[in-house]
Design a protein around this motif. Structure first.
Motif, PDB file in Angstrom:
ATOM      1  N   ILE A 192      -7.696  -6.093  -6.729  1.00  0.00           N
ATOM      2  CA  ILE A 192      -7.769  -4.664  -7.040  1.00  0.00           C
ATOM      3  C   ILE A 192      -8.750  -3.972  -6.103  1.00  0.00           C
ATOM      4  O   ILE A 192      -8.456  -2.916  -5.534  1.00  0.00           O
ATOM      5  CB  ILE A 192      -8.180  -4.463  -8.509  1.00  0.00           C
ATOM      6  N   ASP A 193      -9.923  -4.563  -5.927  1.00  0.00           N
ATOM      7  CA  ASP A 193     -10.952  -3.953  -5.076  1.00  0.00           C
ATOM      8  C   ASP A 193     -10.481  -3.807  -3.632  1.00  0.00           C
ATOM      9  O   ASP A 193     -10.876  -2.859  -2.933  1.00  0.00           O
ATOM     10  CB  ASP A 193     -12.232  -4.791  -5.102  1.00  0.00           C
TER      11      ASP A 193
ATOM     12  N   LYS B 130      -2.656  -2.791  -7.961  1.00  0.00           N
ATOM     13  CA  LYS B 130      -3.219  -1.729  -8.782  1.00  0.00           C
ATOM     14  C   LYS B 130      -3.708  -2.314 -10.105  1.00  0.00           C
ATOM     15  O   LYS B 130      -3.262  -3.374 -10.538  1.00  0.00           O
ATOM     16  CB  LYS B 130      -2.163  -0.649  -9.046  1.00  0.00           C
ATOM     17  N   THR B 131      -4.615  -1.625 -10.734  1.00  0.00           N
ATOM     18  CA  THR B 131      -5.132  -2.063 -12.027  1.00  0.00           C
ATOM     19  C   THR B 131      -3.985  -2.208 -13.022  1.00  0.00           C
ATOM     20  O   THR B 131      -3.138  -1.320 -13.144  1.00  0.00           O
ATOM     21  CB  THR B 131      -6.163  -1.058 -12.568  1.00  0.00           C
TER      22      THR B 131
ATOM     23  N   SER C 203      -9.654  -9.280  -9.865  1.00  0.00           N
ATOM     24  CA  SER C 203     -10.539  -8.158  -9.561  1.00  0.00           C
ATOM     25  C   SER C 203     -10.692  -7.942  -8.058  1.00  0.00           C
ATOM     26  O   SER C 203     -10.759  -6.808  -7.588  1.00  0.00           O
ATOM     27  CB  SER C 203     -11.916  -8.371 -10.200  1.00  0.00           C
TER      28      SER C 203
END
Length: 212
Positions: free
Chosen positions: A156-157, A162-163, A153
């Motif tokens: 991604i943040d 990418k997700t 996570s």
């Protein structure tokens, strides 16, 4: 002032507070406010890396924030493995694990002009079960890198991935109880196998995923 009036005013004040909180929305991620330069030196960080002999160590200074709710305080020095030609990242990760990837690693915390050595741990594989963890010696020698799961996570943040993107990592070592602060990492590969010289990897420093 009557007690009933005071109670009514207290209720109105509480309702107003809730309304303002709802309008304000969730708190912003502090990392989102960082400049591109600051973001590049704040964990999680990535750096260009090649699995080739090194005469001089790679030295990186970075900022470690408080880990996110999805992460543990274990700050890991890893290699992120990508797909290469017909080979998947999982196959390449297993090949590197099998061949061995020795390194010399030192991590210090920079605080008030001092360099404070940070205790590191590493995995020791066992043929009959899960690997065990032991401390890295003062010489910083790590005989190999083992599969490791980082906090996806945060990647991604921070815009690193990418997700839905797959991430395969191998950890040289990690700081079991890292604190928020400034750090300097020194990493030098020791006679890496020629077979992995062209493998597409990058250095990734990130917190470990917190298992529920």
């Amino acid at each position: 002032m009557h007690t009933r009036t005071l109670k009514r005013m207290a209720c109105l004040l509480a309702a107003l507070t809730l309304t303002l909180t709802a309008c304000r929305g969730p708190e912003a991620d502090p990392a989102a406010e960082l400049s591109p330069e600051a973001r590049a030196r704040t964990v999680p960080i990535v750096r260009s890396f090649k699995l080739v002999p090194m005469e001089e160590p790679l030295v990186v200074e970075f900022e470690a924030p408080k880990p996110s709710p999805n992460a543990s305080p274990q700050l890991a020095v890893t290699v992120r493995v990508r797909e290469s030609g017909p080979h998947s990242s999982a196959v390449i990760r297993d090949q590197i694990t099998r061949l061995g990837l020795a390194a010399e690693i030192h991590l210090v915390r920079l605080k008030e002009g001092q360099e404070i050595p940070v205790r590191l741990a590493r995995f020791v594989p066992r043929p009959d079960g899960a690997p065990t963890a032991v401390d890295v010696g003062t010489d910083g020698i790590v005989p190999g890198a083992e599969p490791y799961t980082v906090d996806i996570s945060s990647l991604i943040d921070s815009g690193i991935i990418k997700t839905g993107e797959t991430v395969r990592t191998l950890a040289f070592a990690w700081a079991p109880d890292a604190e928020k602060g400034t750090y300097r990492l020194s990493l030098r590969l020791i006679n890496p196998p020629e077979e992995v010289g062209r493998v597409d990897v990058e250095l990734l420093v990130a917190y470990q995923f917190r298992y529920k």
